[in-house]
Structures are given as C-alpha cells and as structure tokens.
Motif scaffolding. Sequence first.
Motif, short mmCIF file in Angstrom:
data_model
loop_
_atom_site.label_atom_id
_atom_site.label_comp_id
_atom_site.label_asym_id
_atom_site.label_seq_id
_atom_site.Cartn_x
_atom_site.Cartn_y
_atom_site.Cartn_z
N GLY A 168 -8.53 20.52 -17.92
CA GLY A 168 -9.19 20.82 -19.19
C GLY A 168 -8.81 22.20 -19.71
N ALA A 169 -8.73 23.17 -18.81
CA ALA A 169 -8.35 24.53 -19.22
C ALA A 169 -6.90 24.55 -19.70
CB ALA A 169 -8.54 25.50 -18.06
N ALA A 170 -6.03 23.79 -19.05
CA ALA A 170 -4.62 23.75 -19.47
C ALA A 170 -4.49 23.14 -20.86
CB ALA A 170 -3.80 22.94 -18.45
N VAL A 171 -5.24 22.10 -21.12
CA VAL A 171 -5.20 21.47 -22.45
C VAL A 171 -5.72 22.45 -23.49
CG1 VAL A 171 -6.25 19.66 -23.87
CG2 VAL A 171 -5.32 19.10 -21.63
N ALA A 172 -6.82 23.14 -23.18
CA ALA A 172 -7.38 24.11 -24.12
C ALA A 172 -6.39 25.24 -24.38
CB ALA A 172 -8.70 24.67 -23.58
N MET A 173 -5.71 25.69 -23.34
CA MET A 173 -4.72 26.76 -23.50
C MET A 173 -3.55 26.29 -24.37
SD MET A 173 -2.56 28.85 -20.62
CE MET A 173 -1.51 27.45 -20.26
N GLN A 174 -3.08 25.08 -24.16
CA GLN A 174 -1.99 24.55 -24.97
C GLN A 174 -2.41 24.42 -26.43
OE1 GLN A 174 -1.11 20.94 -22.88
NE2 GLN A 174 0.34 21.93 -21.48
N GLN A 175 -3.65 24.00 -26.67
CA GLN A 175 -4.14 23.89 -28.04
C GLN A 175 -4.22 25.27 -28.69
OE1 GLN A 175 -7.83 21.82 -27.43
NE2 GLN A 175 -6.88 19.80 -27.58
N ARG A 176 -4.71 26.26 -27.94
CA ARG A 176 -4.82 27.62 -28.48
C ARG A 176 -3.43 28.20 -28.75
NH1 ARG A 176 -6.13 30.78 -31.88
NH2 ARG A 176 -6.49 32.94 -31.33
N GLU A 177 -2.50 27.94 -27.85
CA GLU A 177 -1.13 28.42 -28.04
C GLU A 177 -0.52 27.79 -29.30
OE1 GLU A 177 3.13 28.45 -25.65
OE2 GLU A 177 1.31 27.79 -24.62
N ALA A 178 -0.77 26.52 -29.51
CA ALA A 178 -0.26 25.83 -30.70
C ALA A 178 -0.88 26.44 -31.96
CB ALA A 178 -0.55 24.34 -30.62
N GLN A 179 -2.16 26.81 -31.90
CA GLN A 179 -2.81 27.45 -33.05
C GLN A 179 -2.17 28.80 -33.35
OE1 GLN A 179 -6.88 27.67 -31.79
NE2 GLN A 179 -7.43 25.67 -32.66
N VAL A 180 -1.88 29.57 -32.31
CA VAL A 180 -1.27 30.88 -32.50
C VAL A 180 0.12 30.71 -33.11
CG1 VAL A 180 -0.31 32.88 -31.29
CG2 VAL A 180 -2.59 32.06 -30.72
N HIS A 181 0.91 29.80 -32.58
CA HIS A 181 2.25 29.58 -33.13
C HIS A 181 2.18 29.08 -34.57
CE1 HIS A 181 4.56 30.52 -29.62
NE2 HIS A 181 3.87 29.68 -28.87
N ALA A 182 1.21 28.27 -34.89
CA ALA A 182 1.07 27.75 -36.26
C ALA A 182 0.68 28.87 -37.23
CB ALA A 182 0.04 26.64 -36.30
N SER A 183 0.05 29.94 -36.71
CA SER A 183 -0.39 31.02 -37.58
C SER A 183 0.72 32.03 -37.89
CB SER A 183 -1.58 31.75 -36.95
OG SER A 183 -1.15 32.51 -35.83
N TYR A 184 1.86 31.93 -37.25
CA TYR A 184 2.95 32.87 -37.51
C TYR A 184 3.39 32.77 -38.97
CZ TYR A 184 3.73 33.33 -32.45
OH TYR A 184 3.60 33.57 -31.11
N ARG A 185 3.69 33.94 -39.55
CA ARG A 185 4.26 33.97 -40.91
C ARG A 185 5.76 34.02 -40.75
NH1 ARG A 185 1.95 38.25 -44.73
NH2 ARG A 185 3.49 37.17 -45.99
N ARG A 186 6.40 33.03 -41.20
CA ARG A 186 7.83 32.92 -41.02
C ARG A 186 8.62 33.67 -42.10
NH1 ARG A 186 6.42 30.19 -37.15
NH2 ARG A 186 6.19 28.05 -36.65
N ASP A 187 7.96 34.20 -43.14
CA ASP A 187 8.67 34.87 -44.23
C ASP A 187 8.70 36.39 -44.06
OD1 ASP A 187 5.96 35.13 -44.57
OD2 ASP A 187 6.05 35.09 -46.76
N LEU A 188 8.22 36.93 -42.98
CA LEU A 188 8.15 38.37 -42.82
C LEU A 188 9.52 39.01 -42.57
CD1 LEU A 188 4.92 38.79 -40.69
CD2 LEU A 188 5.23 39.17 -43.14
N VAL A 189 10.31 38.44 -41.72
CA VAL A 189 11.59 39.03 -41.37
C VAL A 189 12.67 37.98 -41.55
CG1 VAL A 189 12.92 40.18 -39.57
CG2 VAL A 189 10.44 40.50 -39.70
N PRO A 190 13.36 38.03 -42.70
CA PRO A 190 14.43 37.05 -42.87
C PRO A 190 15.59 37.42 -41.96
CG PRO A 190 14.28 38.49 -44.77
CD PRO A 190 13.14 38.85 -43.87
N TYR A 191 16.23 36.45 -41.46
CA TYR A 191 17.34 36.64 -40.55
C TYR A 191 18.64 36.62 -41.33
CZ TYR A 191 20.73 35.68 -36.89
OH TYR A 191 21.81 35.72 -36.07
#
Length: 151
Positions: free
Chosen positions: A106-129
Amino acid sequence: MDGRRRNPYQLTDESPVYVISVAAQLSGLHPQTLRQYDRLGLVSPDRTAGRGRRYSARDIELLRTVQQLSQDEGINLAGIKRIIELENQVAALQQRVAELSAAVDGAAVAMQQREAQVHASYRRDLVPYQDVQQTGALVVWRPKAKRPAGE
C-alpha cells in the motif's frame, strides 16, 4: 471481518459445540484424558456459564494431533505443548508478515501515485532546450596590462 454482520447461528471450526463426552468419542480419547490435557494447557476448550467444557472442531483436531504425537511419535506431553506453542507462534508471525507485506504494498502504491503527481506538476516551458553546435575554434584569453595607480 468484511463489514457485514455475522450470523450468530453460523457454525465455524472455532464454534464450541461439543460436550466432553462427544469430543472424547470424536477424538478417540477417554474423557479423563481430555480433562488432563485441559489442565496441562494442551487443549483449552471454552466454558459454559456452569463451567462445563465445550469443544470446537478445531479442538477435536488438536486432540487428534496430540494423540498422534504422543502415541505414534513418542513425544511427551511437555514436548507436545511446546510444539503447539511454537506452531501458534509461527502462525501469528505469518499473519503479521502478511499484514506488513500488505502495508508495504500500500505504501509503495501511494508513493508511486505521489511521484506521478509531482512529475505531472513540472512546468515544461521553463527551460527550453537548444542543441549547441560543437566547433573547432580556439579562443585565447589574454589579460589586459595593468595600468599604473596614478593614471
């Protein structure tokens, strides 16, 4: 339990329903032997309000096991009691391992969900490559000559 109310009339392996004479007959032992096993703590049947013993199907199976260990294997009653205690301890530990394993899952699933939330919150337009082209140019740096202090 699973949230539903359990039928009080439903019999399980733990339901204390057999009087000592029936338990003795089912286990193939004498009632006095059952009383001795109760005194020694090998098999502990439930008690009625009048202190009469009531055995469950699980108690009957345990009585058969005690008899088999005693007669066929030659183990004394103290040894049998220790075996029963250790088997109960192993069963309790296996249950605890299953509970902890479920908690870890259960903790592993919760951690994966939280990690997915953090990755989804990234702003991809901040540093253009931008791909930097490598060249063979050589740049030489030379410091300027120091000027005298009065100038």
